[in-house]
Design an enzyme around this catalytic site. Structure first.
Site, PDB file in Angstrom:
ATOM      1  N   HIS A 295      -9.506  -1.854  -4.321  1.00 20.74           N
ATOM      2  CA  HIS A 295      -8.353  -2.198  -3.490  1.00 20.74           C
ATOM      3  C   HIS A 295      -7.418  -3.165  -4.225  1.00 20.74           C
ATOM      4  CE1 HIS A 295      -5.918  -2.384   0.068  1.00 20.74           C
ATOM      5  NE2 HIS A 295      -5.757  -3.656  -0.227  1.00 20.74           N
TER       6      HIS A 295
ATOM      7  N   ASP B  35      -3.436  -2.783  -4.748  1.00 18.52           N
ATOM      8  CA  ASP B  35      -2.425  -3.811  -4.490  1.00 18.52           C
ATOM      9  C   ASP B  35      -1.558  -4.055  -5.732  1.00 18.52           C
ATOM     10  OD1 ASP B  35      -3.089  -4.375  -1.852  1.00 18.52           O
ATOM     11  OD2 ASP B  35      -4.446  -6.021  -2.379  1.00 18.52           O
TER      12      ASP B  35
ATOM     13  N   HIS C 226      -1.247 -11.262  -4.443  1.00 14.71           N
ATOM     14  CA  HIS C 226       0.111 -10.722  -4.331  1.00 14.71           C
ATOM     15  C   HIS C 226       1.139 -11.653  -4.953  1.00 14.71           C
ATOM     16  CE1 HIS C 226      -1.037  -7.298  -2.065  1.00 14.71           C
ATOM     17  NE2 HIS C 226      -1.594  -8.013  -1.123  1.00 14.71           N
TER      18      HIS C 226
ATOM     19  N   HIS D 164       0.838  -1.213   0.000  1.00 16.25           N
ATOM     20  CA  HIS D 164       0.000   0.000   0.000  1.00 16.25           C
ATOM     21  C   HIS D 164       0.869   1.257   0.000  1.00 16.25           C
ATOM     22  CE1 HIS D 164      -3.200  -2.643   2.187  1.00 16.25           C
ATOM     23  NE2 HIS D 164      -2.991  -3.014   0.950  1.00 16.25           N
TER      24      HIS D 164
HETATM   25 ZN   LIG Z   1      -3.913  -4.604  -0.007  1.00 18.17          ZN
END
Ligand SMILES: [Zn+2]
Length: 303
Positions: free
Chosen positions: A233, A237, A260, A77
């Protein structure tokens, strides 16, 4: 020629690590041209861990970096805020291994950078311009990047949950669009997973103050900041993870159900596919003039 940029002055804040639950001091400090973004562990003799794919480590629920066994966790972030504000060179000092989660979004980091101010440096910025598509998939999770005149992200998510069957959004990422449409979007988790996380020693700092929690039929928090806060969001990311390429990317990133681990594997793949991009140093309009801080960002930053 677009100049490299750094902060005008140092700035600090205090928060807690989402997974460790530990209190942490975070300072952002100006750095010289070509320094890049580097984390500095003040509790480990000022050891530095540059924010690059070569230092990727321990990617599960958040993105972690490590060098010589000195680690920095949950960097995504903050990285998204730094690169979206057009900051190329900055020292990120931490006195603990985890970047503070703040309110679960990038808005508090945007506020910090705006408070510090950003200045141009006497050196040109290099961009990584995609000239051929690059793609990567793992099962039903996919990510790709295509040639484009701008940095754009298209993200789609689908989960087995009534609020999250399908959300999709495309955004041209500029400083202004990121600050207004992406930065305030908070991280999210499912209530059914919270107990499992805690048993594994994760999310110890997690609460409704720093994450959207989805129960069986709705969110436990009072309200969402956007109807499609979840996919926004995910864009946040992805911007933070792809920043590990080390250059601002010019291309259209398209991701479906990625995480991720896939974002960061893809960032490494981009660098490996040297035939698919060129480094360029020329003026583009990807960085508009700074914008005023929206009221929503200011209030989020005070949480
Ligand atoms: Zn995140």
């Amino acid at each position: 020629m677009e100049a490299q940029r750094t902060l005008r002055r140092p700035i600090s804040c205090v928060g807690i690590g989402l997974h460790s639950g530990c209190k942490v001091n975070l300072s952002l400090k100006p750095a010289g041209p070509d320094y890049g973004i580097r984390f500095r562990r003040t509790d480990m003799g000022n050891f530095e861990v540059p924010a690059t794919v070569s230092n990727l480590a321990g990617i599960q629920l958040a993105t972690g970096l490590a060098r010589d066994q000195v680690s920095v966790e949950t960097v995504e972030h903050l990285l998204a805020a730094i690169v979206s504000m057009g900051v190329d060179n900055v020292v990120v000092e931490l006195n603990s291994p985890e970047v503070p989660i703040m309110d679960g979004s990038a808005a508090p980091f945007i506020y910090l950078i705006q408070e510090a101010g950003v200045k141009r440096q006497p050196k040109g910025r290099k961009y990584l311009k995609i000239v051929r598509p690059i793609a990567l998939s793992r099962g039903d999770k996919r990510i790709a990047i295509y040639p484009s005149e701008h940095f754009k992200v298209t993200y789609s998510v689908s989960y087995d949950h009534p609020l999250l069957r399908h959300q999709s959004r495309t955004l041209r990422v500029t400083e202004e669009s990121f600050v207004e449409e992406i930065a305030p979007a908070r991280t999210f988790t499912f209530l059914k997973d919270v107990e499992m996380l805690r048993q594994n020693g994760l999310a110890l700092g997690g609460s409704l103050e720093n994450a959207v929690v989805l129960g069986e039929t709705g969110v436990l928090n009072n309200a969402l900041r956007f109807e499609d806060e979840f996919v926004r969001h995910k864009i946040l990311d992805a911007v933070g993870d792809v920043a590990l390429v080390g250059y601002p990317v010019i291309g259209h990133l398209v991701a479906h159900r990625a995480r991720h681990s896939l974002h960061t594997e893809f960032a490494a793949k981009i660098l490996e596919e040297t035939q698919a991009w060129r480094l360029i140093e020329e003026t583009i309009d990807a960085l508009p003039v700074p914008v005023a801080v929206p009221v929503a960002v200011k209030s989020a930053a005070t949480l």
